[in-house]
Design an enzyme around this catalytic site. Structure first.
Site, PDB file in Angstrom:
ATOM      1  N   ASP A   1      13.692 -22.220 -32.995  1.00  0.00           N
ATOM      2  CA  ASP A   1      14.907 -22.052 -32.198  1.00  0.00           C
ATOM      3  C   ASP A   1      15.893 -23.205 -32.370  1.00  0.00           C
ATOM      4  O   ASP A   1      17.047 -23.096 -31.946  1.00  0.00           O
ATOM      5  CB  ASP A   1      14.559 -21.933 -30.710  1.00  0.00           C
TER       6      ASP A   1
ATOM      7  N   ARG B   1      15.964  -9.921 -39.248  1.00  0.00           N
ATOM      8  CA  ARG B   1      14.955 -10.115 -40.300  1.00  0.00           C
ATOM      9  C   ARG B   1      13.813  -9.119 -40.160  1.00  0.00           C
ATOM     10  O   ARG B   1      13.429  -8.440 -41.119  1.00  0.00           O
ATOM     11  CB  ARG B   1      14.401 -11.546 -40.237  1.00  0.00           C
TER      12      ARG B   1
ATOM     13  N   CYS C   1      21.157 -17.205 -38.064  1.00  0.00           N
ATOM     14  CA  CYS C   1      20.236 -16.190 -37.541  1.00  0.00           C
ATOM     15  C   CYS C   1      20.787 -14.780 -37.675  1.00  0.00           C
ATOM     16  O   CYS C   1      20.111 -13.817 -37.314  1.00  0.00           O
ATOM     17  CB  CYS C   1      19.914 -16.485 -36.080  1.00  0.00           C
TER      18      CYS C   1
END
Length: 296
Positions: free
Chosen positions: A79, A121, A230
């Site tokens: 994170d 992903r 991300c």
């Protein structure tokens, strides 16, 4: 000496923090725990990529350290964004737990058609494996996601295997091999971030695991050079210097992949730079599809 340790309030974050606190206390040091709310915890109704850039679970804890409300914070290292505020340091990286994803389901796997995940992903990798799957967004902590699976809202959900292990959750399903379903960089790793205070660093560095630190540093070096964030379906995994990295299209139909043995961070950065040029079209396509600006 006493140490104030900050954490998110989720059950998983508290379990991870309890591991760190136990290690600090074993050094004969008093510890105070403080729960900090983050944007990622407060906004749960939309996918992560719609909230903002990487770091939605980290920023509030960073601010608490810099404002001297806490001395350090415990994070899932995956994170932590690449760009860090001045004055902060990753003082300790614990031995890595499983880096793998886990597909949780009950009944025959052939009956799985609707899978829950908010990760681009995981979505792309699942569709590459089975284009007939329907992938639906799923946010919330581990308990919330498992509850939605048990209620029948999904046939299966994808979770980090390390998180299940840390919470002591045993649930039917299959481990997804990280060599095929390449995890996000640093998955399965707990990190302790603190102020760049020598006395504090001296204490926390005794928790550090050098082998894990090297592998995750290689992953982060590659990630930083690719610079995809991300929003892009991207996996990066290194074990004992063996690197696997891939970028996929959002529908999972196209993939760029490298697999190399990496000796130094300089090698990792060079590989990341080279891979960025190869995978640039897929990265730009993902950003465009999600309505996010991207500069090469």
């Amino acid at each position: 000496m006493s140490v104030r340790v900050g954490t998110r309030g989720s059950r998983l974050a508290l379990a991870q923090t309890a591991t760190v606190i136990k290690k600090i206390q074993s050094l004969g040091i008093e510890v105070e725990q403080k729960i900090i709310n983050t944007q990622g915890d407060e906004v749960t109704g939309i996918p992560l990529h719609a909230i903002g850039k990487q770091g939605v679970f980290v920023r509030a804890l960073d601010d608490a350290i810099l404002n001297n409300e806490i001395d350090c914070a415990v994070h899932s290292m995956k994170d932590i964004p690449a760009l860090r505020p001045s004055g902060l340091i990753t003082s300790a990286i614990l031995p890595r737990d499983s880096p793998a994803d886990f597909l949780a389901y009950s009944g025959p796997v052939s009956s799985v058609r609707i899978v829950g995940t908010s990760s681009t992903r995981r979505r792309a990798q699942l569709l590459r494996h089975d284009p007939g799957l329907e992938i639906k967004d799923l946010r919330g902590n581990v308990d919330t996601r498992v509850k939605k699976l048990s209620e029948g809202q999904f046939h299966a959900i994808v979770l980090a295997e390390a998180g299940l292990s840390r919470l002591g959750i045993r649930i039917p399903g299959d481990r997804l091999p990280p060599e095929k379903f390449v995890p996000t960089a640093n998955q399965g790793t707990i990190a302790v971030v603190s102020r760049a205070d020598p006395s504090l660093i001296e204490v926390l560095s005794s928790l550090d695991h050098p082998v894990t630190r090297k592998d995750v540093a290689i992953e982060r070096a590659v990630m930083e050079q690719i610079g995809a964030g991300c929003f892009t379906p991207m996996g990066i995994y290194c074990k004992n210097g063996h690197l696997i990295a891939e970028v996929l299209s959002l529908d999972g139909k196209r993939t760029e992949r490298i697999e190399k043995n990496i000796g130094t961070l300089e090698d990792a950065r060079a590989e990341g730079t080279a891979f960025r040029s190869v995978a640039g079209d897929l990265i730009a396509e993902a950003y465009h599809t999600l309505g996010i600006s991207y500069e090469r």
